[in-house]
Motif scaffolding. Sequence first.
Motif, PDB file in Angstrom:
ATOM      1  N   THR A 148     -63.815  88.346  62.626  1.00  0.00           N
ATOM      2  CA  THR A 148     -64.364  88.102  61.289  1.00  0.00           C
ATOM      3  C   THR A 148     -64.486  89.389  60.467  1.00  0.00           C
ATOM      4  O   THR A 148     -64.348  89.372  59.239  1.00  0.00           O
ATOM      5  N   THR A 149     -64.748  90.515  61.111  1.00  0.00           N
ATOM      6  CA  THR A 149     -64.905  91.796  60.392  1.00  0.00           C
ATOM      7  C   THR A 149     -63.700  92.700  60.560  1.00  0.00           C
ATOM      8  O   THR A 149     -63.640  93.761  59.929  1.00  0.00           O
ATOM      9  N   HIS A 150     -62.754  92.312  61.443  1.00  0.00           N
ATOM     10  CA  HIS A 150     -61.568  93.129  61.736  1.00  0.00           C
ATOM     11  C   HIS A 150     -61.959  94.510  62.269  1.00  0.00           C
ATOM     12  O   HIS A 150     -61.329  95.516  61.935  1.00  0.00           O
ATOM     13  N   ARG A 151     -62.974  94.553  63.096  1.00  0.00           N
ATOM     14  CA  ARG A 151     -63.404  95.816  63.689  1.00  0.00           C
ATOM     15  C   ARG A 151     -62.950  95.898  65.148  1.00  0.00           C
ATOM     16  O   ARG A 151     -63.075  94.927  65.900  1.00  0.00           O
ATOM     17  N   ILE A 152     -62.441  97.067  65.505  1.00  0.00           N
ATOM     18  CA  ILE A 152     -62.033  97.352  66.881  1.00  0.00           C
ATOM     19  C   ILE A 152     -63.116  98.237  67.498  1.00  0.00           C
ATOM     20  O   ILE A 152     -63.483  99.265  66.924  1.00  0.00           O
ATOM     21  N   LEU A 153     -63.616  97.851  68.665  1.00  0.00           N
ATOM     22  CA  LEU A 153     -64.728  98.573  69.292  1.00  0.00           C
ATOM     23  C   LEU A 153     -64.297  99.144  70.631  1.00  0.00           C
ATOM     24  O   LEU A 153     -63.672  98.454  71.451  1.00  0.00           O
ATOM     25  N   CYS A 154     -64.647 100.405  70.859  1.00  0.00           N
ATOM     26  CA  CYS A 154     -64.474 101.026  72.178  1.00  0.00           C
ATOM     27  C   CYS A 154     -65.797 100.872  72.935  1.00  0.00           C
ATOM     28  O   CYS A 154     -66.828 101.375  72.479  1.00  0.00           O
ATOM     29  N   PRO A 155     -65.809 100.211  74.090  1.00  0.00           N
ATOM     30  CA  PRO A 155     -67.074  99.949  74.782  1.00  0.00           C
ATOM     31  C   PRO A 155     -67.692 101.175  75.456  1.00  0.00           C
ATOM     32  O   PRO A 155     -68.856 101.118  75.840  1.00  0.00           O
ATOM     33  N   CYS A 156     -66.939 102.239  75.609  1.00  0.00           N
ATOM     34  CA  CYS A 156     -67.475 103.409  76.325  1.00  0.00           C
ATOM     35  C   CYS A 156     -68.573 104.109  75.524  1.00  0.00           C
ATOM     36  O   CYS A 156     -69.655 104.371  76.036  1.00  0.00           O
ATOM     37  N   HIS A 157     -68.280 104.448  74.265  1.00  0.00           N
ATOM     38  CA  HIS A 157     -69.244 105.197  73.454  1.00  0.00           C
ATOM     39  C   HIS A 157     -69.415 104.593  72.060  1.00  0.00           C
ATOM     40  O   HIS A 157     -69.843 105.267  71.136  1.00  0.00           O
ATOM     41  N   GLN A 158     -69.013 103.330  71.929  1.00  0.00           N
ATOM     42  CA  GLN A 158     -69.246 102.543  70.708  1.00  0.00           C
ATOM     43  C   GLN A 158     -68.538 103.076  69.468  1.00  0.00           C
ATOM     44  O   GLN A 158     -68.997 102.875  68.347  1.00  0.00           O
ATOM     45  N   SER A 159     -67.423 103.773  69.652  1.00  0.00           N
ATOM     46  CA  SER A 159     -66.616 104.130  68.486  1.00  0.00           C
ATOM     47  C   SER A 159     -66.036 102.853  67.892  1.00  0.00           C
ATOM     48  O   SER A 159     -65.525 101.990  68.618  1.00  0.00           O
ATOM     49  N   THR A 160     -66.125 102.735  66.566  1.00  0.00           N
ATOM     50  CA  THR A 160     -65.688 101.505  65.881  1.00  0.00           C
ATOM     51  C   THR A 160     -64.636 101.853  64.839  1.00  0.00           C
ATOM     52  O   THR A 160     -64.803 102.800  64.058  1.00  0.00           O
ATOM     53  N   PHE A 161     -63.545 101.063  64.822  1.00  0.00           N
ATOM     54  CA  PHE A 161     -62.421 101.325  63.930  1.00  0.00           C
ATOM     55  C   PHE A 161     -62.178 100.091  63.059  1.00  0.00           C
ATOM     56  O   PHE A 161     -62.391  98.948  63.492  1.00  0.00           O
ATOM     57  N   ASP A 162     -61.712 100.337  61.843  1.00  0.00           N
ATOM     58  CA  ASP A 162     -61.439  99.258  60.882  1.00  0.00           C
ATOM     59  C   ASP A 162     -59.952  98.911  60.930  1.00  0.00           C
ATOM     60  O   ASP A 162     -59.109  99.646  60.408  1.00  0.00           O
TER      61      ASP A 162
END
Length: 369
Positions: free
Chosen positions: A305-319
């Motif tokens: 819904t937000t088109h966000r990519i999340l890295c679960p290791c350190h919560q880096s979030t990409f659009d």
Amino acid sequence: MTDNTSNHDNEAGGEDRDRVIGTPSPAESEAIVAGSQEQEGGHDGPYPSVETHRRSEEEQRRGEKVAALWFTLAFLAGVGFVIAFFVYGPEEISTPQMGQYSTIALGATLGLALFGIGAGMTTWARRVMPHYEVSSPYDELPSAPEEKSSFGEFFAKGADESGFTRRPLMRRTLILAMVPLGIAPIVLLRDTGPLPGDKLKHTMWEKGMHMVAEGTHRKLKAEDLENEPGGMISALPHVEPTPEHPHGVSLDEQAKTSIILIKMPEEDWKPGMSREQLNWTYNNIIAYSKICTHVGCPAALYERTTHRILCPCHQSTFDAANGAEVLFGPAHRPLPQLPISVDDEGYLVADGDFSSPVGPTFWDAERGE
């Protein structure tokens, strides 16, 4: 008479009660110091000393020659270590038998070099340098001004008595023995392997290479993204399996080439997307590197819904709708984009390599970020 004796005993007992068990009494300490000062041949220094062993010049010369012999042996062993390192190259030590010979040669020569230096130093100390017994009175911790001023002279005399300045043969062979050991760490740098050059800047993706769903050998089509509930598929390059790599792509290559394919509505693209980035998509499908640019974890969580990519290791979030720009977290470089298209049969293929080097922010120093 009895009273005087009793008083004396009480005084002595009082002194003993104040003294820590195991330490000499003040009277004994003074006797030790006084006895030391009465001896001749002491070492001028902050504390009284008595010389216990002084050898003749002839004995010292014999000790010097023995120490020099040990140092020379250490030098030859050190040279042997360097030679053995180059004689048994990477090709030779790859076989078990030659690898065993290499280990024996390197271990024996290095061990002999260290032993020779130790034996030479021991001979130097025992057969060349004079020996002293030094008594240290229980005085106050701060040194007296006289003791501080005499330290330089005391140190210089100690260096002279050690024979380092007066025994050139022993001094030169010791320095000679240390040279190969000083070179050894530089020589061992060969085992770090060849310089990577620009290998880390590129992956095995190339124009026309098919992509398969991760964990399978099934080639992907654009229609596969339509039926995907999450709107995202993890993919790898299509490589024919081999006995060495039954799954096709090796683990090392997977760590660099893994991608995520995302399908999103055309109206969701943000103005920050450049014309080039949009041209690298196909039918609103975009491909990004799955490797987080922080420390290399798999950024495999996607919020449709937000088109966000999340890295679960350190919560880096990409659009994902804006070139995988960083929205949150320690990463400060977008996920590299892989240009894609389709072949004549409708299968998704790469249209080249990634837009930038894959992986952690090791590359920031080169990019000047």
